[in-house]
Design an enzyme around this catalytic site. Sequence first.
Site, PDB file in Angstrom:
ATOM      1  N   ASN A  87       0.839  -1.129  -0.157  1.00 52.04           N
ATOM      2  CA  ASN A  87       0.130  -0.054  -0.056  1.00 52.04           C
ATOM      3  C   ASN A  87       0.728   1.300   0.062  1.00 52.04           C
ATOM      4  O   ASN A  87       1.585   1.669   1.060  1.00 52.04           O
ATOM      5  CB  ASN A  87      -1.162  -0.366   1.211  1.00 52.04           C
ATOM      6  CG  ASN A  87      -1.776   1.259   1.154  1.00 52.04           C
ATOM      7  OD1 ASN A  87      -1.675   2.124   0.601  1.00 52.04           O
ATOM      8  ND2 ASN A  87      -2.683   1.187   2.289  1.00 52.04           N
TER       9      ASN A  87
ATOM     10  N   GLY B 276     -14.829   2.726  14.374  1.00 51.26           N
ATOM     11  CA  GLY B 276     -15.973   1.999  14.496  1.00 51.26           C
ATOM     12  C   GLY B 276     -15.351   0.568  15.259  1.00 51.26           C
ATOM     13  O   GLY B 276     -16.490   0.324  16.051  1.00 51.26           O
ATOM     14  N   GLU B 277     -14.457   0.346  15.156  1.00 53.60           N
ATOM     15  CA  GLU B 277     -13.901  -0.897  16.037  1.00 53.60           C
ATOM     16  C   GLU B 277     -13.677  -0.547  17.510  1.00 53.60           C
ATOM     17  O   GLU B 277     -13.663  -1.547  18.426  1.00 53.60           O
ATOM     18  CB  GLU B 277     -12.924  -1.545  15.392  1.00 53.60           C
ATOM     19  CG  GLU B 277     -13.108  -2.257  14.209  1.00 53.60           C
ATOM     20  CD  GLU B 277     -11.568  -2.754  13.284  1.00 53.60           C
ATOM     21  OE1 GLU B 277     -10.654  -3.047  13.976  1.00 53.60           O
ATOM     22  OE2 GLU B 277     -11.744  -2.671  12.073  1.00 53.60           O
TER      23      GLU B 277
ATOM     24  N   ARG C  79     -11.172  15.851   7.627  1.00 49.99           N
ATOM     25  CA  ARG C  79     -11.783  16.400   6.555  1.00 49.99           C
ATOM     26  C   ARG C  79     -13.340  16.842   6.857  1.00 49.99           C
ATOM     27  O   ARG C  79     -14.187  16.245   7.911  1.00 49.99           O
ATOM     28  CB  ARG C  79     -12.018  15.251   5.374  1.00 49.99           C
ATOM     29  CG  ARG C  79     -10.456  14.822   4.493  1.00 49.99           C
ATOM     30  CD  ARG C  79     -11.066  13.801   3.899  1.00 49.99           C
ATOM     31  NE  ARG C  79      -9.797  12.642   4.206  1.00 49.99           N
ATOM     32  CZ  ARG C  79      -9.851  11.549   4.099  1.00 49.99           C
ATOM     33  NH1 ARG C  79     -10.786  11.303   3.246  1.00 49.99           N
ATOM     34  NH2 ARG C  79      -8.688  10.740   4.263  1.00 49.99           N
TER      35      ARG C  79
ATOM     36  N   ARG D 117      -2.320  -2.053  -3.555  1.00 49.99           N
ATOM     37  CA  ARG D 117      -3.703  -1.260  -3.365  1.00 49.99           C
ATOM     38  C   ARG D 117      -3.558  -0.040  -4.305  1.00 49.99           C
ATOM     39  O   ARG D 117      -2.670   0.532  -4.244  1.00 49.99           O
ATOM     40  CB  ARG D 117      -3.869  -0.909  -1.857  1.00 49.99           C
ATOM     41  CG  ARG D 117      -4.843   0.253  -1.701  1.00 49.99           C
ATOM     42  CD  ARG D 117      -4.695   0.924  -0.358  1.00 49.99           C
ATOM     43  NE  ARG D 117      -6.122   1.785  -0.267  1.00 49.99           N
ATOM     44  CZ  ARG D 117      -6.099   2.765   0.426  1.00 49.99           C
ATOM     45  NH1 ARG D 117      -4.953   3.165   1.005  1.00 49.99           N
ATOM     46  NH2 ARG D 117      -7.043   3.718   0.616  1.00 49.99           N
TER      47      ARG D 117
ATOM     48  N   GLU E  96      -8.067  -4.953   4.996  1.00 55.13           N
ATOM     49  CA  GLU E  96      -8.087  -4.579   3.900  1.00 55.13           C
ATOM     50  C   GLU E  96      -6.830  -5.457   3.163  1.00 55.13           C
ATOM     51  O   GLU E  96      -6.796  -5.874   1.930  1.00 55.13           O
ATOM     52  CB  GLU E  96      -7.573  -3.057   3.662  1.00 55.13           C
ATOM     53  CG  GLU E  96      -8.985  -2.564   3.974  1.00 55.13           C
ATOM     54  CD  GLU E  96      -8.890  -0.961   3.891  1.00 55.13           C
ATOM     55  OE1 GLU E  96      -8.253  -0.679   5.056  1.00 55.13           O
ATOM     56  OE2 GLU E  96      -9.107  -0.039   3.039  1.00 55.13           O
TER      57      GLU E  96
ATOM     58  N   HIS F  37     -12.825   3.124  -0.284  1.00 53.19           N
ATOM     59  CA  HIS F  37     -12.594   2.216   0.994  1.00 53.19           C
ATOM     60  C   HIS F  37     -13.407   0.925   0.459  1.00 53.19           C
ATOM     61  O   HIS F  37     -14.056   0.182   1.335  1.00 53.19           O
ATOM     62  CB  HIS F  37     -13.392   2.631   2.388  1.00 53.19           C
ATOM     63  CG  HIS F  37     -12.912   3.787   3.026  1.00 53.19           C
ATOM     64  ND1 HIS F  37     -13.520   4.735   3.794  1.00 53.19           N
ATOM     65  CD2 HIS F  37     -11.525   3.936   3.328  1.00 53.19           C
ATOM     66  CE1 HIS F  37     -12.472   5.508   4.255  1.00 53.19           C
ATOM     67  NE2 HIS F  37     -11.538   5.246   4.056  1.00 53.19           N
TER      68      HIS F  37
ATOM     69  N   ARG G 211      -9.150   9.209  20.414  1.00 50.66           N
ATOM     70  CA  ARG G 211      -8.872   8.989  21.845  1.00 50.66           C
ATOM     71  C   ARG G 211      -8.765  10.378  22.448  1.00 50.66           C
ATOM     72  O   ARG G 211      -9.304  10.473  23.732  1.00 50.66           O
ATOM     73  CB  ARG G 211      -7.720   8.164  21.862  1.00 50.66           C
ATOM     74  CG  ARG G 211      -7.704   6.654  21.261  1.00 50.66           C
ATOM     75  CD  ARG G 211      -6.444   5.867  20.973  1.00 50.66           C
ATOM     76  NE  ARG G 211      -6.137   6.348  19.684  1.00 50.66           N
ATOM     77  CZ  ARG G 211      -5.381   5.624  19.103  1.00 50.66           C
ATOM     78  NH1 ARG G 211      -4.933   4.751  19.425  1.00 50.66           N
ATOM     79  NH2 ARG G 211      -4.983   6.194  17.872  1.00 50.66           N
TER      80      ARG G 211
HETATM   81  P1  ADP Z   1      -7.065   5.513   8.510  1.00 52.17           P
HETATM   82  O1  ADP Z   1      -6.828   4.007   8.203  1.00 52.17           O
HETATM   83  O2  ADP Z   1      -8.199   6.222   7.860  1.00 52.17           O
HETATM   84  O3  ADP Z   1      -5.730   6.180   8.817  1.00 52.17           O
HETATM   85  P2  ADP Z   1      -7.868   3.878  10.895  1.00 52.17           P
HETATM   86  O4  ADP Z   1      -9.015   3.228  10.426  1.00 52.17           O
HETATM   87  O5  ADP Z   1      -6.483   3.332  11.290  1.00 52.17           O
HETATM   88  O6  ADP Z   1      -7.742   5.178   9.973  1.00 52.17           O
HETATM   89  O7  ADP Z   1      -8.345   4.823  12.094  1.00 52.17           O
HETATM   90  C1  ADP Z   1      -7.420   5.516  12.926  1.00 52.17           C
HETATM   91  C2  ADP Z   1      -8.195   6.308  13.986  1.00 52.17           C
HETATM   92  O8  ADP Z   1      -8.978   5.395  14.938  1.00 52.17           O
HETATM   93  C3  ADP Z   1      -7.417   7.249  14.961  1.00 52.17           C
HETATM   94  O9  ADP Z   1      -7.407   8.515  14.602  1.00 52.17           O
HETATM   95  C4  ADP Z   1      -8.434   7.321  16.153  1.00 52.17           C
HETATM   96  O10 ADP Z   1      -9.300   8.566  15.884  1.00 52.17           O
HETATM   97  C5  ADP Z   1      -9.240   6.107  16.138  1.00 52.17           C
HETATM   98  N1  ADP Z   1      -9.001   5.016  17.048  1.00 52.17           N
HETATM   99  C6  ADP Z   1      -7.915   4.278  17.037  1.00 52.17           C
HETATM  100  N2  ADP Z   1      -7.974   3.610  18.421  1.00 52.17           N
HETATM  101  C7  ADP Z   1      -9.177   4.148  19.336  1.00 52.17           C
HETATM  102  C8  ADP Z   1      -9.643   3.755  20.523  1.00 52.17           C
HETATM  103  N3  ADP Z   1      -9.062   2.885  21.252  1.00 52.17           N
HETATM  104  N4  ADP Z   1     -10.651   4.593  20.946  1.00 52.17           N
HETATM  105  C9  ADP Z   1     -11.018   5.705  19.980  1.00 52.17           C
HETATM  106  N5  ADP Z   1     -10.604   5.806  18.718  1.00 52.17           N
HETATM  107  C10 ADP Z   1      -9.574   5.088  18.351  1.00 52.17           C
END
Ligand code: ADP
Length: 396
Positions: A7, A333-334, A241, A91, A384, A180, A285
């Site tokens: 990627n 989301g996770e 964004r 990717r 992914e 995505h 966070r």
């Molecule tokens: P991308 O791939 O778009 O860079 P990710 O899917 O890896 O993003 O998500 C990163 C974001 O997930 C971080 O900027 C943060 O906002 C959020 N994140 C990661 N861990 C946690 C957590 N424990 N609690 C809340 N938000 C989290």
Amino acid sequence: MKVLVINCGSSSLKYQLIDSDTEQALAVGICERIGLDVSYLKHTPAGQDKITIETKMENHEVAIKMVLDALTDEKYGVIKSLDEISAVGHRVVHGGEKFASSTIIDDEVVKAIEECNDLAPLHNPANLIGIRACQSLMKGVPMVAVFDTAFHQTMPPKAYLYGLPHEYYDNYKIRKYGFHGTSHSYVSKRAAEFCGLDLENSKIIVNHLGNGASITAVLNGKSIDTSMGFTPLAGLVMGTRSGDIDPSIIEYISKKENKNIDEIMNLLNKQSGVWGMSNVSSDFRDLNAAMDSGNELAITAFEVFVYRVAKYIGGYVAAMNGVDAIAFTAGVGENDWKVREMVCEYLGYLGVTIDKEKNMARGEEIMLTAPDSKVKVCIIPTNEELAIARETVALL
Ligand code: ADP
């Protein structure tokens, strides 16, 4: 077989070596600050500590060379020789209207990806650099391009056309593409399995909420609408964004602050979202910590983020005339229970009630609604890289 997944960004390169039989990553890593004075290779062999190598990587070819060296290194390598790598999956962010699925890379494909550069000027050129560097270092190894946009090519015109004069679509292909896609495809399939649904006969909404965030309506296994648009700036409020705004704001700011288009696009892409709204951070966070200490701007930014998610879900329930499952995935989301809880508070009209204790889970596949719930809500961690490896194997 062993598949190297690449990627490639403008100054970074993420990689995973995946054993497609076990679907496990043998090593994961990232090259950062490529082309700058000091670059880093961070390499983690499965089950071992991360190794950080500080060096200078003049360009992506040097970076890929370092990755291949790391993978075959005597101490922290995971394979004996490069011959063990059977294929490379790349990717690629934008496939325009040309690519509705992944494809084996040949000269024609490289040319076609190049023709999409205009549509993703920050991403596609970097993806191509990665492809060319791999081609020159791994001669004869088959390579596959997996596009972020491909999954959304099933959207009907009523979902992808903007209310612009038709010549803008005819002449410049200005339309919604969506992004995505690899994640939305992977998570919707997995959500169907996890919820006991027949994918071909299901209505699923995937909330990919990361730093970049998008929501997709997946009807019978196909994307029929998604929140990102012509570019990944549209839709939800994201880390930095703005998501959807009234386009007239651009002219208004331009006049008020004497800013040109580039400056305003930079503002919308990099200084807005929950970061710009809260003045705290783009990271949820940090936003949570600020909310806990009573920061009003952080609380408002969070509410705006959640409200927009809930509105998109509502829109896609309408678009599909119902929904069977709603999945949360990606960093926010996770991991962020509060986002999930607050979004689900808007879903009472669907009969959704989540188990608040189960909702404290992080990064694991889990059902949040009761077994008899008509609409199921779950967490499905995205992967992914594994999806790219699967596509690569399937094509070869
Ligand atoms: P991308 O791939 O778009 O860079 P990710 O899917 O890896 O993003 O998500 C990163 C974001 O997930 C971080 O900027 C943060 O906002 C959020 N994140 C990661 N861990 C946690 C957590 N424990 N609690 C809340 N938000 C989290």
